[in-house]
Design a protein around this motif. Structure first.
Motif, PDB file in Angstrom:
ATOM      1  N   ASP A  20      -7.628  -8.238  -8.421  1.00  0.00           N
ATOM      2  CA  ASP A  20      -8.975  -8.527  -7.907  1.00  0.00           C
ATOM      3  C   ASP A  20      -9.794  -7.247  -7.818  1.00  0.00           C
ATOM      4  OD1 ASP A  20      -8.516 -11.300  -7.478  1.00  0.00           O
ATOM      5  OD2 ASP A  20      -7.582 -10.863  -5.539  1.00  0.00           O
ATOM      6  N   LEU A  21      -9.179  -6.198  -7.268  1.00  0.00           N
ATOM      7  CA  LEU A  21      -9.872  -4.917  -7.129  1.00  0.00           C
ATOM      8  C   LEU A  21     -10.268  -4.361  -8.492  1.00  0.00           C
ATOM      9  CD1 LEU A  21      -7.533  -3.385  -4.410  1.00  0.00           C
ATOM     10  CD2 LEU A  21      -9.790  -4.416  -4.053  1.00  0.00           C
ATOM     11  N   ILE A  22      -9.367  -4.480  -9.455  1.00  0.00           N
ATOM     12  CA  ILE A  22      -9.647  -3.998 -10.813  1.00  0.00           C
ATOM     13  C   ILE A  22     -10.779  -4.807 -11.441  1.00  0.00           C
ATOM     14  CG2 ILE A  22      -8.677  -3.825 -13.141  1.00  0.00           C
ATOM     15  CD1 ILE A  22      -5.993  -3.059 -11.713  1.00  0.00           C
ATOM     16  N   ASN A  23     -10.758  -6.115 -11.259  1.00  0.00           N
ATOM     17  CA  ASN A  23     -11.830  -6.961 -11.794  1.00  0.00           C
ATOM     18  C   ASN A  23     -13.175  -6.580 -11.182  1.00  0.00           C
ATOM     19  OD1 ASN A  23      -9.969  -8.354 -13.348  1.00  0.00           O
ATOM     20  ND2 ASN A  23      -9.803 -10.069 -11.921  1.00  0.00           N
ATOM     21  N   TRP A  24     -13.188  -6.315  -9.876  1.00  0.00           N
ATOM     22  CA  TRP A  24     -14.436  -5.946  -9.205  1.00  0.00           C
ATOM     23  C   TRP A  24     -14.915  -4.573  -9.662  1.00  0.00           C
ATOM     24  CZ3 TRP A  24     -11.974  -7.679  -3.976  1.00  0.00           C
ATOM     25  CH2 TRP A  24     -11.957  -9.067  -3.913  1.00  0.00           C
ATOM     26  N   LEU A  25     -13.985  -3.640  -9.863  1.00  0.00           N
ATOM     27  CA  LEU A  25     -14.368  -2.336 -10.406  1.00  0.00           C
ATOM     28  C   LEU A  25     -14.982  -2.480 -11.793  1.00  0.00           C
ATOM     29  CD1 LEU A  25     -11.363  -0.103  -9.342  1.00  0.00           C
ATOM     30  CD2 LEU A  25     -13.759   0.356  -8.823  1.00  0.00           C
TER      31      LEU A  25
ATOM     32  N   GLU B 141      -6.002   4.105  -3.412  1.00  0.00           N
ATOM     33  CA  GLU B 141      -6.141   3.842  -1.974  1.00  0.00           C
ATOM     34  C   GLU B 141      -7.109   2.691  -1.771  1.00  0.00           C
ATOM     35  OE1 GLU B 141      -7.284   7.284   0.338  1.00  0.00           O
ATOM     36  OE2 GLU B 141      -5.963   8.589  -0.831  1.00  0.00           O
ATOM     37  N   LEU B 142      -6.916   1.974  -0.679  1.00  0.00           N
ATOM     38  CA  LEU B 142      -7.809   0.886  -0.292  1.00  0.00           C
ATOM     39  C   LEU B 142      -8.416   1.250   1.051  1.00  0.00           C
ATOM     40  CD1 LEU B 142      -8.885  -2.003  -0.750  1.00  0.00           C
ATOM     41  CD2 LEU B 142      -6.812  -2.846   0.347  1.00  0.00           C
TER      42      LEU B 142
ATOM     43  N   VAL C 215     -12.502   1.545  -2.656  1.00  0.00           N
ATOM     44  CA  VAL C 215     -11.210   1.993  -3.156  1.00  0.00           C
ATOM     45  C   VAL C 215     -11.320   3.402  -3.719  1.00  0.00           C
ATOM     46  CG1 VAL C 215     -10.326  -0.309  -3.770  1.00  0.00           C
ATOM     47  CG2 VAL C 215     -11.634   0.992  -5.447  1.00  0.00           C
ATOM     48  N   LYS C 216     -10.186   4.060  -3.786  1.00  0.00           N
ATOM     49  CA  LYS C 216     -10.055   5.284  -4.564  1.00  0.00           C
ATOM     50  C   LYS C 216      -9.307   4.855  -5.818  1.00  0.00           C
ATOM     51  CE  LYS C 216      -8.303   9.979  -4.503  1.00  0.00           C
ATOM     52  NZ  LYS C 216      -7.615  11.023  -3.695  1.00  0.00           N
TER      53      LYS C 216
ATOM     54  N   GLU D 267     -11.001  10.275 -11.727  1.00  0.00           N
ATOM     55  CA  GLU D 267     -10.606   9.777 -10.417  1.00  0.00           C
ATOM     56  C   GLU D 267     -11.822   9.810  -9.514  1.00  0.00           C
ATOM     57  OE1 GLU D 267      -7.691  11.561  -7.129  1.00  0.00           O
ATOM     58  OE2 GLU D 267      -6.677  11.099  -9.015  1.00  0.00           O
ATOM     59  N   GLY D 268     -11.953   8.801  -8.672  1.00  0.00           N
ATOM     60  CA  GLY D 268     -13.094   8.784  -7.776  1.00  0.00           C
ATOM     61  C   GLY D 268     -12.991   7.711  -6.721  1.00  0.00           C
ATOM     62  N   ASN D 269     -14.042   7.594  -5.930  1.00  0.00           N
ATOM     63  CA  ASN D 269     -14.149   6.572  -4.889  1.00  0.00           C
ATOM     64  C   ASN D 269     -15.254   5.604  -5.275  1.00  0.00           C
ATOM     65  OD1 ASN D 269     -12.214   7.785  -3.116  1.00  0.00           O
ATOM     66  ND2 ASN D 269     -13.760   9.290  -2.580  1.00  0.00           N
ATOM     67  N   HIS D 270     -15.061   4.351  -4.929  1.00  0.00           N
ATOM     68  CA  HIS D 270     -16.075   3.342  -5.214  1.00  0.00           C
ATOM     69  C   HIS D 270     -16.223   2.442  -3.993  1.00  0.00           C
ATOM     70  CE1 HIS D 270     -18.538   0.556  -7.483  1.00  0.00           C
ATOM     71  NE2 HIS D 270     -17.835  -0.419  -6.949  1.00  0.00           N
TER      72      HIS D 270
END
Length: 97
Positions: A54-59, A9-10, A17-18, A33-36
């Motif tokens: 992009d989201l994966i890189n930031w995570l 989820e965004l 994100v979730k 699984e979690g929220n960030h």
């Protein structure tokens, strides 16, 4: 060992994100699984230009600093390698079709 991020989820304006993070060694799999919530400086693109990578890189960047999630998954995977899986006692020697 391979880590794989999946965005589930965004949240509004890409503030967070979730996610699901999976670790596999080829025969065993563990997941978390979690929220960030991203820090204000992390999201550096206009919302409409953001892609999943992009989201994966930031995570990865945010979690590389503490490494806690990945370390816990590695620990769980190691436990699976040490401890052999057995059938539930109430199912042992049960005939199934």
């Amino acid at each position: 060992m391979i880590f794989t991020w999946k965005i589930l989820e965004l949240f509004a304006d890409c503030k967070g994100v979730k996610y699901c993070l999976t670790l596999t060694d080829g025969k065993n799999i563990v997941e978390s699984e979690g929220n960030h919530t991203f820090s204000e400086k992390t999201v550096n693109k206009p919302f409409l230009d953001i892609v999943e990578q992009d989201l994966i890189n930031w995570l990865n960047k945010d979690h590389a600093e503490d490494g806690e999630i990945k370390t816990n998954l590695q620990r769980q995977l190691k436990e699976l390698e040490i401890n052999q899986k057995v059938e539930f006692p109430w199912l042992a020697n049960t005939f199934t079709i």
